[in-house]
Design a protein around this motif. Structure first.
Motif, PDB file in Angstrom:
ATOM      1  N   GLN A  47       0.829  -1.209   0.000  1.00 15.08           N
ATOM      2  CA  GLN A  47       0.000   0.000   0.000  1.00 15.08           C
ATOM      3  C   GLN A  47       0.861   1.256   0.000  1.00 15.08           C
ATOM      4  O   GLN A  47       0.530   2.253  -0.643  1.00 15.08           O
ATOM      5  CB  GLN A  47      -0.917  -0.004   1.228  1.00 15.08           C
ATOM      6  CG  GLN A  47      -2.095  -0.945   1.141  1.00 15.08           C
ATOM      7  CD  GLN A  47      -3.166  -0.425   0.186  1.00 15.08           C
ATOM      8  OE1 GLN A  47      -3.334   0.771   0.009  1.00 15.08           O
ATOM      9  NE2 GLN A  47      -3.875  -1.342  -0.454  1.00 15.08           N
ATOM     10  N   ALA A  48       1.977   1.202   0.735  1.00 14.29           N
ATOM     11  CA  ALA A  48       2.861   2.371   0.794  1.00 14.29           C
ATOM     12  C   ALA A  48       3.456   2.671  -0.580  1.00 14.29           C
ATOM     13  O   ALA A  48       3.552   3.830  -0.996  1.00 14.29           O
ATOM     14  CB  ALA A  48       3.979   2.132   1.812  1.00 14.29           C
ATOM     15  N   ALA A  51       0.783   4.219  -2.754  1.00 12.57           N
ATOM     16  CA  ALA A  51       0.584   5.641  -2.457  1.00 12.57           C
ATOM     17  C   ALA A  51       1.727   6.486  -3.013  1.00 12.57           C
ATOM     18  O   ALA A  51       1.511   7.582  -3.544  1.00 12.57           O
ATOM     19  CB  ALA A  51       0.450   5.853  -0.952  1.00 12.57           C
ATOM     20  N   LEU A 107      -6.880   8.140  -1.507  1.00  7.42           N
ATOM     21  CA  LEU A 107      -5.819   7.316  -0.935  1.00  7.42           C
ATOM     22  C   LEU A 107      -5.937   7.201   0.579  1.00  7.42           C
ATOM     23  O   LEU A 107      -5.610   6.157   1.160  1.00  7.42           O
ATOM     24  CB  LEU A 107      -4.453   7.888  -1.313  1.00  7.42           C
ATOM     25  CG  LEU A 107      -4.053   7.734  -2.788  1.00  7.42           C
ATOM     26  CD1 LEU A 107      -2.753   8.464  -3.065  1.00  7.42           C
ATOM     27  CD2 LEU A 107      -3.928   6.261  -3.151  1.00  7.42           C
ATOM     28  N   ASP A 110      -8.562   4.599   1.036  1.00  5.26           N
ATOM     29  CA  ASP A 110      -8.053   3.283   0.642  1.00  5.26           C
ATOM     30  C   ASP A 110      -7.074   2.741   1.676  1.00  5.26           C
ATOM     31  O   ASP A 110      -7.131   1.563   2.062  1.00  5.26           O
ATOM     32  CB  ASP A 110      -7.379   3.396  -0.729  1.00  5.26           C
ATOM     33  CG  ASP A 110      -7.060   2.036  -1.339  1.00  5.26           C
ATOM     34  OD1 ASP A 110      -7.935   1.152  -1.291  1.00  5.26           O
ATOM     35  OD2 ASP A 110      -5.937   1.869  -1.841  1.00  5.26           O
ATOM     36  N   SER A 111      -6.165   3.599   2.158  1.00  2.59           N
ATOM     37  CA  SER A 111      -5.167   3.168   3.140  1.00  2.59           C
ATOM     38  C   SER A 111      -5.818   2.847   4.478  1.00  2.59           C
ATOM     39  O   SER A 111      -5.461   1.854   5.133  1.00  2.59           O
ATOM     40  CB  SER A 111      -4.115   4.270   3.326  1.00  2.59           C
ATOM     41  OG  SER A 111      -3.510   4.606   2.099  1.00  2.59           O
ATOM     42  N   SER A 114      -7.515  -0.521   4.344  1.00  2.00           N
ATOM     43  CA  SER A 114      -6.566  -1.632   4.453  1.00  2.00           C
ATOM     44  C   SER A 114      -6.133  -1.837   5.896  1.00  2.00           C
ATOM     45  O   SER A 114      -5.939  -2.982   6.349  1.00  2.00           O
ATOM     46  CB  SER A 114      -5.337  -1.365   3.578  1.00  2.00           C
ATOM     47  OG  SER A 114      -5.700  -1.271   2.216  1.00  2.00           O
ATOM     48  N   ASP A 201       2.911  -1.072   6.744  1.00  5.86           N
ATOM     49  CA  ASP A 201       2.726  -0.700   5.340  1.00  5.86           C
ATOM     50  C   ASP A 201       1.511   0.210   5.177  1.00  5.86           C
ATOM     51  O   ASP A 201       1.590   1.263   4.548  1.00  5.86           O
ATOM     52  CB  ASP A 201       2.558  -1.951   4.489  1.00  5.86           C
ATOM     53  CG  ASP A 201       2.411  -1.635   3.008  1.00  5.86           C
ATOM     54  OD1 ASP A 201       3.354  -1.063   2.430  1.00  5.86           O
ATOM     55  OD2 ASP A 201       1.355  -1.959   2.440  1.00  5.86           O
ATOM     56  N   ALA A 202       0.372  -0.193   5.752  1.00  8.69           N
ATOM     57  CA  ALA A 202      -0.842   0.621   5.637  1.00  8.69           C
ATOM     58  C   ALA A 202      -0.691   1.936   6.384  1.00  8.69           C
ATOM     59  O   ALA A 202      -1.196   2.975   5.937  1.00  8.69           O
ATOM     60  CB  ALA A 202      -2.045  -0.165   6.176  1.00  8.69           C
ATOM     61  N   ALA A 205       1.317   4.200   4.213  1.00  8.83           N
ATOM     62  CA  ALA A 205       0.472   4.660   3.111  1.00  8.83           C
ATOM     63  C   ALA A 205      -0.483   5.755   3.583  1.00  8.83           C
ATOM     64  O   ALA A 205      -0.741   6.729   2.868  1.00  8.83           O
ATOM     65  CB  ALA A 205      -0.318   3.490   2.530  1.00  8.83           C
ATOM     66  N   LEU A 206      -1.008   5.593   4.800  1.00  6.03           N
ATOM     67  CA  LEU A 206      -1.919   6.600   5.352  1.00  6.03           C
ATOM     68  C   LEU A 206      -1.186   7.920   5.588  1.00  6.03           C
ATOM     69  O   LEU A 206      -1.726   9.006   5.329  1.00  6.03           O
ATOM     70  CB  LEU A 206      -2.516   6.080   6.663  1.00  6.03           C
ATOM     71  CG  LEU A 206      -3.668   6.877   7.266  1.00  6.03           C
ATOM     72  CD1 LEU A 206      -4.842   6.954   6.288  1.00  6.03           C
ATOM     73  CD2 LEU A 206      -4.124   6.256   8.580  1.00  6.03           C
ATOM     74  N   SER A 209      -0.677   9.494   2.164  1.00  7.88           N
ATOM     75  CA  SER A 209      -1.964   9.982   1.667  1.00  7.88           C
ATOM     76  C   SER A 209      -2.375  11.256   2.373  1.00  7.88           C
ATOM     77  O   SER A 209      -2.907  12.190   1.760  1.00  7.88           O
ATOM     78  CB  SER A 209      -3.042   8.911   1.859  1.00  7.88           C
ATOM     79  OG  SER A 209      -2.660   7.697   1.257  1.00  7.88           O
TER      80      SER A 209
END
Length: 338
Positions: A47-48, A51, A107, A110-111, A114, A201-202, A205-206, A209
């Motif tokens: 996910q990262a 993003a 994003l 989405d993040s 996840s 990872d999530a 990504a957050l 984002s």
């Protein structure tokens, strides 16, 4: 032939800065082509990385918008567009801000989804030159490659954005300078996966984002404010432009002027000025005096492209609200400006 924005010829310094800014924009696009391709090939299910790849894609918008806006603003005014095409800068800024805001919001959702679903992204092994290695190392190498050039490009663009008073170029430089955080955040997420921390990872990504969304919101505010004919501000949109005070000060230095106030509108690279002057009692300014006063103001800065000078009996306060009135109407904006 000198380079011009509309009918405004650029001084030699700004002309050189514009040429350098255009070269840097093309260099940014060339780098992004390699970065987007490399991240896409290496991202897998992370996910990262996803993003980071999305942010790299969005990074195409500001330099392209800058190049298009510069091309458009060079056109001289026409009967259909008597004020010229300077608003192309504001439109480009708004387009870039809208893309950042929309993609950032998507994003973040989405993040966060996840993270809530506790998805465990697989980062397996890959064979390179007959050797089997963890694919996370390839991801980290690609992210390291994408971290450094944008920072250097952003630092090079920032003084040019100030010199040219170009907010699209500023937004591009600001995003470039912050790109290292995206790469570092994604690297932390990949390392977290390697250590068995599935949520890293999530979470990374957050973080990325959220950075994209923040850039979108801040740029959207400045872009909309400028298109709504807000008071002219500095290239970064943080403070009133110092030229406003300088214009009024120069007018008050004119012997026959008792007091003066101006409203200054940011058209893009250049300003349009409406100045109201109250003559000293018993004096009626001649056309020659008005022309001389106007020329003195226009000579202050190349950005003063158009100016209307209006002699009045008293300043029209309803058209020229005081700073105190502006603060009372929007205290949060003034407090933020400090």
């Amino acid at each position: 032939m000198r380079t011009a924005f509309g009918r405004t010829e650029l001084p030699e310094e700004q002309e050189a800065h514009l040429r350098r800014a255009v070269r840097l924009a093309w260099l940014t696009i060339a780098f992004l082509v390699t970065a987007v391709t490399a991240v896409y090939l290496a991202m897998g299910s992370s996910q990262a990385m996803k993003a980071a790849w999305a942010e790299d894609l969005l990074s195409f918008i500001p330099p392209i918008a800058f190049l298009l806006a510069v091309h458009r603003t060079r056109k001289p005014p026409t009967s259909e567009h008597p004020y010229g095409y300077h608003r192309a800068v504001g439109i480009g800024h708004l387009v870039a801000a809208t893309a950042l805001l929309a993609m950032g919001a998507f994003l973040v959702f989405d993040s966060a989804s996840s993270l809530v679903k506790a998805e465990h992204p697989p980062v397996g092994l890959i064979e390179i030159g007959g050797h089997v290695v963890w694919s996370g190392w390839l991801m980290i190498a690609v992210l390291a490659y994408t971290a450094v050039p944008p920072v250097l490009l952003g630092r090079a663009k920032m003084p040019l954005a100030k010199s040219l008073h170009d907010r699209v170029l500023y937004a591009d430089a600001d995003m470039n300078k912050a790109d290292w955080m995206t790469a570092v955040g994604a690297i932390i997420g990949i390392v977290g996966i390697g250590l068995g921390l599935w949520w890293a990872d999530a979470a990374a990504a957050l973080f990325i984002s959220g950075s994209i969304l923040h850039d979108g919101v801040s740029n959207m505010r400045v872009a909309i404010s400028a298109l709504m004919d807000a008071r002219a501000e500095t290239y970064d949109g943080h403070d009133p432009h110092p030229l406003i005070g300088q214009i009024d000060e120069r007018l008050r230095e004119v012997p026959w002027v008792a007091t003066a106030r101006s409203r200054v509108r940011d058209q893009g690279h250049v300003f349009h000025v409406e100045s109201f002057v109250v003559p000293v009692p018993g004096h009626t300014p001649t056309l020659a005096e008005l022309t001389q006063a106007r020329r003195a103001v226009v000579a202050l800065d190349w950005k003063i492209e158009d100016m209307v000078l209006v002699p009045v009996e008293q300043l029209p306060e309803r058209m020229l609200p005081s700073v105190a009135a502006e603060k009372a109407a929007d205290p949060d904006r003034h407090d933020a400006g400090r």
